[in-house]
Write an enzyme that holds these catalytic residues in place. Structure first.
Site, short mmCIF file in Angstrom:
data_model
loop_
_atom_site.label_atom_id
_atom_site.label_comp_id
_atom_site.label_asym_id
_atom_site.label_seq_id
_atom_site.Cartn_x
_atom_site.Cartn_y
_atom_site.Cartn_z
N VAL A 1 23.16 42.70 50.39
CA VAL A 1 23.18 44.00 49.71
C VAL A 1 24.55 44.13 49.04
CG1 VAL A 1 22.97 46.49 49.94
CG2 VAL A 1 21.63 44.99 51.42
N SER A 44 27.19 44.37 65.13
CA SER A 44 25.84 44.19 65.64
C SER A 44 25.83 44.12 67.17
CB SER A 44 25.23 42.90 65.09
OG SER A 44 24.00 42.59 65.74
N TYR A 94 17.83 57.27 74.72
CA TYR A 94 18.86 56.24 74.74
C TYR A 94 19.30 56.08 76.18
CZ TYR A 94 22.93 53.83 72.58
OH TYR A 94 23.87 52.92 72.15
#
Length: 525
Positions: free
Chosen positions: A264, A130, A446
């Protein structure tokens, strides 16, 4: 044996070596007027500022629990700029107390039950890649401790349905293992985010990951057939269907839930045949906006190139694939079914009409290598980012998306704000842009920011830049994140972007599935 880096990106033996750091120091120093840069040494595990665990491991869960120092350090941060800076400084005061590695859903429920009884927060953990504060124990509230639940044992391909071209896969499987398991069947999931080597299927689903490919089936959303989510209230499993018009899709509740609603544990995923035909070309533009116009035309042509990456001249130069004088557009096609000459020929006609200079046949020029060099740099970029941080620089990225009719004004506004704010905070700035994904109605720009940092103040410098960036993105009509999730770092912008009534719906869902609010506190809500 290859060892994961506990403070930085990827594997320790893949980090920039002294020679590479020296070359980087020289190149970046020249960009900032021969700026003198010194390199910070990596932290030593024994010297980390890390408190003792606040939670006691119950005997019944001892086989799956860890309080190992390196284990806790490795699960403290993600891989964003602010994570790497604090990791380098040896600041692990917010380390999780326990690391749990369940192997079955019942063991996972046992961990959740223990955390609930102990008053502990729980952080679902896939690969830990992350870049938005999605795995860090950073939250408000009077929690007795933190249990980080690593899903690495949920790593099987359970079943491959050849007829439907789909597979039932557990959520903790890493990208390389997933592809290795599908390869003997002649299939690929065809989802390759930059974090592919160090991220998991469950993480991709939970963060609505975007893959490397520029068009068509690039988001994990498009590849999900059904999901199974284990929550504190039990399992939520959706029906496996190619499509359905029966009300709001429950899978959409799971996609992007970022560990706030459950784990999940598995999903049925749509597969692709492995490609046999490929074609790649590079086009040069003297003007970035002319390149954007070419990409717009391509995105609306129905050709759907797998790669359609527009890279501004300075970013190309920093990554060693250009001299800094021309903007690059890399176009690629791939297929498992047919040759691609007609697709590529038409694409080259479109970009030439927009003013692009098409390079000669790739077999006779370095054109092929330029595209290949970019792919290698794309994979190596996080390692270079870590090296830049060791040199004392502020070095980070942010991404967004906007419709074509607003792109020119949007891009100008973002570049102006980022350059101005970064110079005010850091004195100098290098800001670059590339397109990662393109759609018929707009691109996903980006942006990369590199600037001189102040030792001990780098996190605050970036936080101030990031806040100004988020405000600008929202004010100009863009999204606060295109494919890197919300986490804790994007919360201020996300709170402004989403409708307030939807926020109430999300809070109600959270209350239903996680009544104690223990899953990833502070993320999304």
């Amino acid at each position: 044996m290859t060892k994961r880096n506990f403070w930085g990106w990827g594997n320790e033996d893949s980090a920039f070596n002294d020679r590479q750091i020296s070359q980087l120091r020289q190149m970046v120093g020249m960009q900032f007027g021969n700026l003198e840069l010194t390199c910070q040494e990596p932290p030593v595990l024994a010297d980390l500022a890390m408190p003792e665990p606040r939670l006691q491991v119950p005997q019944s869960l001892a086989p799956m629990m860890s309080t190992d120092r390196r284990d806790r350090a490795s699960h403290t941060y993600g891989k964003s700029f602010r994570d790497i800076v604090r990791g380098l400084d040896g600041d692990y005061r917010c380390a999780p107390d326990l690391i749990a590695r369940p192997s079955t859903e019942q063991e996972l429920l046992d961990v959740l039950d223990y955390a609930s009884r102990s008053g502990a927060a729980v952080i679902p953990y896939g690969g830990g890649s992350s870049v938005v504060g999605g795995t860090e124990p950073r939250y408000e509230g009077d929690w007795a401790g933190t249990v980080t639940v690593d899903m690495e044992h949920f790593n099987r391909i359970i079943e491959v349905d050849q007829r439907s071209r789909a597979a039932h896969i557990e959520g903790g499987i890493y990208g390389p293992a997933l592809e290795d398991g599908l390869r003997p069947h002649g299939y690929t999931l065809r989802h390759f985010p930059q974090s592919f080597e160090f991220s998991t299927l469950g993480g991709w689903i939970a963060t609505r990951s975007g893959g490397h490919f520029a068009t068509l089936y690039t988001h994990i959303d498009d590849l999900v057939e059904s999901t199974r989510l284990v929550t504190p209230r039990g399992a939520l499993e959706t029906r496996r269907l190619p499509g359905s018009g029966a009300g709001p899709s429950p899978d959409r509740l799971v996609l992007g839930s970022e560990g706030t609603l459950g784990f999940v544990t598995s999903a049925w995923m749509r597969l692709q045949a492995r490609p046999e035909f490929r074609a790649t070309r590079t086009i040069h533009f003297g003007d970035f906006l002319a390149g954007a116009d070419a990409v717009c035309r391509l995105s609306q042509s129905g050709l759907f190139p797998t790669n359609c990456r527009l890279i501004d001249a300075r970013e190309a130069m920093i990554n060693g694939i250009g001299s800094g004088g021309k903007h690059l557009l890399i176009i690629g096609f791939e297929s498992a079914d047919h040759p691609l000459d007609a697709w590529m020929q038409r694409a080259l006609e479109i970009v030439a009409e927009a003013g692009g200079v098409v390079q000669a046949n790739r077999e006779q020029t370095p054109d092929k290598d330029q595209a290949g060099d970019w792919r290698q740099q794309f994979i190596r970029a996080p390692y270079m980012r870590d090296a830049l941080i060791r040199l004392g620089l502020v070095a980070e990225t942010f991404e967004t998306a906007i419709t074509w009719d607003r792109f020119e004004e949007f891009h100008r506004g973002v570049m102006e704000t980022v350059n101005r704010v970064t110079r005010e905070i850091c004195g100098k700035a290098l800001v670059t842009c590339r397109f990662t994904h393109v759609y018929p109605d707009g691109p996903a720009p980006y942006y990369t920011v590199i600037a001189p940092g102040r030792r001990g103040d780098q996190v605050k410098q970036w936080d101030d830049i990031k806040l100004a960036v988020m405000e600008t993105l929202i004010d100009l009509g863009g999204t606060v994140t295109h494919h890197h999730a919300v986490g804790r770092d994007h919360r201020p912008g996300y709170d402004r972007q989403r409708p307030e009534l939807f926020a109430e719906v999300l809070r109600g869902t959270k209350q239903t599935l996680d009544p104690g609010g223990m899953l990833n506190p502070g993320v999304l809500i």
